[in-house]
Motif scaffolding. Structure first.
Motif, PDB file in Angstrom:
ATOM      1  N   ARG A  21       0.807  -1.210   0.000  1.00  0.00           N
ATOM      2  CA  ARG A  21       0.000   0.000   0.000  1.00  0.00           C
ATOM      3  C   ARG A  21       0.846   1.269   0.000  1.00  0.00           C
ATOM      4  NH1 ARG A  21      -3.124  -1.203   4.275  1.00  0.00           N
ATOM      5  NH2 ARG A  21      -4.435  -2.491   2.961  1.00  0.00           N
ATOM      6  N   HIS A  22       2.109   1.174   0.403  1.00  0.00           N
ATOM      7  CA  HIS A  22       2.956   2.358   0.546  1.00  0.00           C
ATOM      8  C   HIS A  22       3.970   2.451  -0.587  1.00  0.00           C
ATOM      9  CE1 HIS A  22       1.421   3.188   4.578  1.00  0.00           C
ATOM     10  NE2 HIS A  22       1.540   1.907   4.823  1.00  0.00           N
ATOM     11  N   LEU A  23       4.349   3.683  -0.922  1.00  0.00           N
ATOM     12  CA  LEU A  23       5.340   3.908  -1.964  1.00  0.00           C
ATOM     13  C   LEU A  23       6.606   4.559  -1.429  1.00  0.00           C
ATOM     14  CD1 LEU A  23       3.062   5.090  -4.912  1.00  0.00           C
ATOM     15  CD2 LEU A  23       4.287   2.929  -4.714  1.00  0.00           C
ATOM     16  N   GLU A  24       6.537   5.214  -0.276  1.00  0.00           N
ATOM     17  CA  GLU A  24       7.732   5.797   0.328  1.00  0.00           C
ATOM     18  C   GLU A  24       8.546   4.679   0.979  1.00  0.00           C
ATOM     19  OE1 GLU A  24       8.826   8.880   0.302  1.00  0.00           O
ATOM     20  OE2 GLU A  24       7.159   9.697  -0.835  1.00  0.00           O
ATOM     21  N   VAL A  25       9.865   4.677   0.738  1.00  0.00           N
ATOM     22  CA  VAL A  25      10.723   3.615   1.257  1.00  0.00           C
ATOM     23  C   VAL A  25      10.600   3.497   2.774  1.00  0.00           C
ATOM     24  CG1 VAL A  25      13.115   2.906   1.592  1.00  0.00           C
ATOM     25  CG2 VAL A  25      12.356   3.668  -0.651  1.00  0.00           C
ATOM     26  N   ARG A  26      10.665   4.638   3.473  1.00  0.00           N
ATOM     27  CA  ARG A  26      10.604   4.604   4.943  1.00  0.00           C
ATOM     28  C   ARG A  26       9.295   3.993   5.416  1.00  0.00           C
ATOM     29  NH1 ARG A  26      14.365   4.956   9.061  1.00  0.00           N
ATOM     30  NH2 ARG A  26      13.336   5.564  10.991  1.00  0.00           N
ATOM     31  N   ASP A  27       8.188   4.338   4.784  1.00  0.00           N
ATOM     32  CA  ASP A  27       6.894   3.779   5.175  1.00  0.00           C
ATOM     33  C   ASP A  27       6.839   2.283   4.916  1.00  0.00           C
ATOM     34  OD1 ASP A  27       6.011   6.253   5.975  1.00  0.00           O
ATOM     35  OD2 ASP A  27       5.006   6.710   4.090  1.00  0.00           O
ATOM     36  N   VAL A  28       7.429   1.854   3.805  1.00  0.00           N
ATOM     37  CA  VAL A  28       7.468   0.421   3.491  1.00  0.00           C
ATOM     38  C   VAL A  28       8.262  -0.334   4.558  1.00  0.00           C
ATOM     39  CG1 VAL A  28       8.364  -1.299   1.875  1.00  0.00           C
ATOM     40  CG2 VAL A  28       7.137   0.681   1.010  1.00  0.00           C
ATOM     41  N   LEU A  29       9.410   0.207   4.950  1.00  0.00           N
ATOM     42  CA  LEU A  29      10.238  -0.444   5.964  1.00  0.00           C
ATOM     43  C   LEU A  29       9.480  -0.579   7.291  1.00  0.00           C
ATOM     44  CD1 LEU A  29      13.675   1.339   5.347  1.00  0.00           C
ATOM     45  CD2 LEU A  29      13.017  -0.963   4.644  1.00  0.00           C
ATOM     46  N   LYS A  30       8.816   0.486   7.700  1.00  0.00           N
ATOM     47  CA  LYS A  30       8.067   0.457   8.963  1.00  0.00           C
ATOM     48  C   LYS A  30       6.935  -0.557   8.898  1.00  0.00           C
ATOM     49  CE  LYS A  30       7.040   4.506  10.731  1.00  0.00           C
ATOM     50  NZ  LYS A  30       6.610   5.927  10.775  1.00  0.00           N
ATOM     51  N   ARG A 170      11.651   1.901  -4.043  1.00  0.00           N
ATOM     52  CA  ARG A 170      12.891   2.552  -4.510  1.00  0.00           C
ATOM     53  C   ARG A 170      12.745   3.020  -5.956  1.00  0.00           C
ATOM     54  NH1 ARG A 170      17.840  -1.263  -2.259  1.00  0.00           N
ATOM     55  NH2 ARG A 170      17.995  -0.322  -0.173  1.00  0.00           N
ATOM     56  N   LEU A 171      12.161   2.176  -6.794  1.00  0.00           N
ATOM     57  CA  LEU A 171      11.957   2.562  -8.191  1.00  0.00           C
ATOM     58  C   LEU A 171      11.032   3.760  -8.301  1.00  0.00           C
ATOM     59  CD1 LEU A 171      11.598  -0.975  -9.828  1.00  0.00           C
ATOM     60  CD2 LEU A 171      13.501   0.625 -10.120  1.00  0.00           C
ATOM     61  N   TYR A 172      10.007   3.774  -7.463  1.00  0.00           N
ATOM     62  CA  TYR A 172       9.066   4.895  -7.472  1.00  0.00           C
ATOM     63  C   TYR A 172       9.774   6.194  -7.098  1.00  0.00           C
ATOM     64  CZ  TYR A 172       5.508   8.074  -5.682  1.00  0.00           C
ATOM     65  OH  TYR A 172       4.749   9.182  -5.424  1.00  0.00           O
ATOM     66  N   GLU A 173      10.593   6.141  -6.041  1.00  0.00           N
ATOM     67  CA  GLU A 173      11.290   7.353  -5.597  1.00  0.00           C
ATOM     68  C   GLU A 173      12.271   7.841  -6.670  1.00  0.00           C
ATOM     69  OE1 GLU A 173      13.046   7.014  -1.754  1.00  0.00           O
ATOM     70  OE2 GLU A 173      11.104   7.133  -0.722  1.00  0.00           O
ATOM     71  N   ARG A 174      12.983   6.910  -7.293  1.00  0.00           N
ATOM     72  CA  ARG A 174      13.927   7.314  -8.352  1.00  0.00           C
ATOM     73  C   ARG A 174      13.185   7.923  -9.536  1.00  0.00           C
ATOM     74  NH1 ARG A 174      17.395   1.712  -8.044  1.00  0.00           N
ATOM     75  NH2 ARG A 174      18.434   2.134  -6.043  1.00  0.00           N
ATOM     76  N   SER A 175      12.065   7.306  -9.911  1.00  0.00           N
ATOM     77  CA  SER A 175      11.274   7.826 -11.024  1.00  0.00           C
ATOM     78  C   SER A 175      10.766   9.223 -10.720  1.00  0.00           C
ATOM     79  CB  SER A 175      10.093   6.880 -11.306  1.00  0.00           C
ATOM     80  OG  SER A 175       9.222   7.431 -12.254  1.00  0.00           O
ATOM     81  N   ARG A 176      10.310   9.421  -9.492  1.00  0.00           N
ATOM     82  CA  ARG A 176       9.795  10.730  -9.104  1.00  0.00           C
ATOM     83  C   ARG A 176      10.908  11.784  -9.103  1.00  0.00           C
ATOM     84  NH1 ARG A 176       7.257  10.950  -3.385  1.00  0.00           N
ATOM     85  NH2 ARG A 176       9.443  11.116  -2.831  1.00  0.00           N
ATOM     86  N   GLU A 177      12.101  11.393  -8.628  1.00  0.00           N
ATOM     87  CA  GLU A 177      13.228  12.324  -8.634  1.00  0.00           C
ATOM     88  C   GLU A 177      13.592  12.752 -10.049  1.00  0.00           C
ATOM     89  OE1 GLU A 177      16.236  10.256  -6.547  1.00  0.00           O
ATOM     90  OE2 GLU A 177      15.275  10.459  -4.584  1.00  0.00           O
ATOM     91  N   LEU A 178      13.553  11.779 -10.986  1.00  0.00           N
ATOM     92  CA  LEU A 178      13.855  12.106 -12.381  1.00  0.00           C
ATOM     93  C   LEU A 178      12.802  13.040 -12.960  1.00  0.00           C
ATOM     94  CD1 LEU A 178      15.032   8.635 -13.749  1.00  0.00           C
ATOM     95  CD2 LEU A 178      16.445  10.679 -13.455  1.00  0.00           C
ATOM     96  N   THR A 179      11.538  12.775 -12.628  1.00  0.00           N
ATOM     97  CA  THR A 179      10.455  13.633 -13.122  1.00  0.00           C
ATOM     98  C   THR A 179      10.609  15.053 -12.607  1.00  0.00           C
ATOM     99  OG1 THR A 179       8.948  11.747 -13.226  1.00  0.00           O
ATOM    100  CG2 THR A 179       7.949  13.937 -13.187  1.00  0.00           C
ATOM    101  N   ILE A 180      10.915  15.181 -11.346  1.00  0.00           N
ATOM    102  CA  ILE A 180      11.097  16.508 -10.755  1.00  0.00           C
ATOM    103  C   ILE A 180      12.282  17.219 -11.390  1.00  0.00           C
ATOM    104  CG2 ILE A 180      11.722  17.725  -8.621  1.00  0.00           C
ATOM    105  CD1 ILE A 180      10.130  15.561  -7.116  1.00  0.00           C
ATOM    106  N   ALA A 249       5.927  16.163  -5.593  1.00  0.00           N
ATOM    107  CA  ALA A 249       5.703  15.256  -4.472  1.00  0.00           C
ATOM    108  C   ALA A 249       4.613  15.764  -3.544  1.00  0.00           C
ATOM    109  CB  ALA A 249       7.001  15.061  -3.693  1.00  0.00           C
ATOM    110  N   LEU A 250       4.487  17.085  -3.425  1.00  0.00           N
ATOM    111  CA  LEU A 250       3.479  17.655  -2.537  1.00  0.00           C
ATOM    112  C   LEU A 250       2.082  17.309  -3.035  1.00  0.00           C
ATOM    113  CD1 LEU A 250       3.498  19.325   0.040  1.00  0.00           C
ATOM    114  CD2 LEU A 250       3.322  21.375  -1.354  1.00  0.00           C
ATOM    115  N   ASP A 251       1.878  17.347  -4.335  1.00  0.00           N
ATOM    116  CA  ASP A 251       0.583  17.000  -4.914  1.00  0.00           C
ATOM    117  C   ASP A 251       0.297  15.507  -4.774  1.00  0.00           C
ATOM    118  OD1 ASP A 251      -0.084  19.598  -5.769  1.00  0.00           O
ATOM    119  OD2 ASP A 251       1.176  19.375  -7.544  1.00  0.00           O
TER     120      ASP A 251
END
Length: 381
Positions: A21-30, A170-180, A249-251
């Protein structure tokens, strides 16, 4: 399978759905750690993601209070049982971890652990982390129940799905960083084209006004009025670009997740310890979220670049019906009145403007040698 309180197919399904359900790495780990501890009915659980320097880039625990965690001290190194799981990539199931020859002790504030079950979290040949549980709950008066072979099989299934969830995050975060990055590059080109033309015209008009001051004051006055108009247009272009730079990311993720991610990056990039906590804050209107984020970014920039702080704490919480952002550092501090008189207060003015623009307030507490606390209170949340 073990007959703990959450055993069975339904419990496994619940844990796997929670991880996906989570996409943020930290949330997934928790979520992985909390799911593993509940599913196998253990007192403690942890997951460490190794770095390339013998330590852990991230280390998430469940079953340990914040007070206990702070008292334990620095993150563990890759040694003993943890190193074995990472290097040999095999499970470790022990009746008493303290009696294992590889055990090297732990800090005095660390909780006592006996029975132990640990597995590597793997993506193919890559070991993403080490997941372990300790102290299986039971009714025995002395010692732990001990983890069983069924527990190990169940944790192995969980670890396999944890690897998928963590890889996807991790892939989601990298993709988002590239988009930004791509979006910011595009806006930078547009900003350069639009504003540079205005500034070029402003420069020529100012030169013309200077040449006319002595021989034709009336025309010089007209030219200076044109300078003022061009400057206002350039300011409008800049303001429009800044508005368009609202973080993607805010949106997508909201204020809490965006702040957490940015602060994790700052914590890794700077020698100062940068932490973030959030309590009870729900989604806010877009304008409030952006204002709070921008104030946090400005305050963090000041603390990390100019104050010499060793520790910066960012908190987001509630005060009655309002949301309160607080950024506190232990840096050199300053006298706010002196800074204001000297004119070195553009950052503070910008933060106050952002706060008042959404119906909020900004307060600054600081003194030389006493650190700084910047607090913004905004309605809602």
């Amino acid at each position: 399978m073990s007959q703990g309180p959450r055993s069975g197919l339904a419990a496994v399904s619940t844990a796997l759905l929670a991880m996906s359900r989570h996409l943020e790495v930290r949330d997934v780990l928790k979520t992985i750690v909390a799911s593993a501890r509940e599913l196998l009915d253990a007192q403690y659980a942890a997951l460490g993601v190794p770095d390339d320097h013998g330590g852990f880039a991230q280390f998430v625990v469940d079953g340990v209070s914040d007070k206990q965690w702070k008292a334990i001290g620095p993150l563990p190194r890759q040694h003993g049982i943890l190193a074995a799981m990472l290097q040999e990539a095999r499970p470790e199931r022990l009746a008493d971890v303290r009696k294992d020859p590889r055990f090297e002790g732990w800090p005095s504030a660390h909780p006592e652990m006996s029975d132990f079950l640990g597995l590597p979290v793997r993506d193919g040949d890559e070991v993403l982390g080490a997941l372990f549980l300790a102290n299986k709950n039971c009714a025995r008066p002395h010692g732990g129940c001990g983890f069983t072979e069924d527990d190990e099989e169940l944790l192995s299934i969980l670890a396999q799905h944890a690897a998928i969830a963590l890889t996807n995050a991790r892939l989601y975060e990298r993709s988002r960083e590239l988009t930004i990055a791509e979006e910011r590059s595009r806006l930078a080109h547009e900003l350069h084209d639009a504003v540079s033309q205005k500034l070029f015209s402003l420069r020529l008009t100012a030169q013309a006004a200077a040449a006319l001051v002595d021989r034709d004051p009336a025309r010089a006055k007209d030219e200076l009025q044109q300078v003022a108009a061009l400057a206002a247009e350039a300011a409008d272009e800049l303001r429009a670009a800044v508005v368009e730079l609202r973080p993607t990311a805010l949106d997508e993720d909201g204020l809490v997740a965006t702040l957490r991610t940015q602060i994790q990056v700052l914590d890794r990039a700077h020698t100062a310890r940068v932490t973030f906590t959030s309590h009870g804050v729900r989604a806010l209107p877009a304008a409030q979220e952006e204002a709070l984020l921008r104030v946090a970014q400005e305050a963090l920039h000041n603390a990390l670049r100019h104050s010499g702080a060793q520790s910066v704490e960012v908190t987001l919480g509630k005060r009655g019906p309002d949301t309160v952002l607080r950024v506190t550092d232990d840096g050199s501090g300053f006298d706010p009145t002196t800074v204001r008189r000297a004119g070195r207060h553009l950052g503070l003015v910008s933060m106050r403007d952002r706060a008042s623009g959404v119906g909020g307030t900004l307060t600054v507490q600081s003194a030389p040698g006493k650190g700084t606390t910047i607090e913004m209170e905004a309605p809602g949340g």
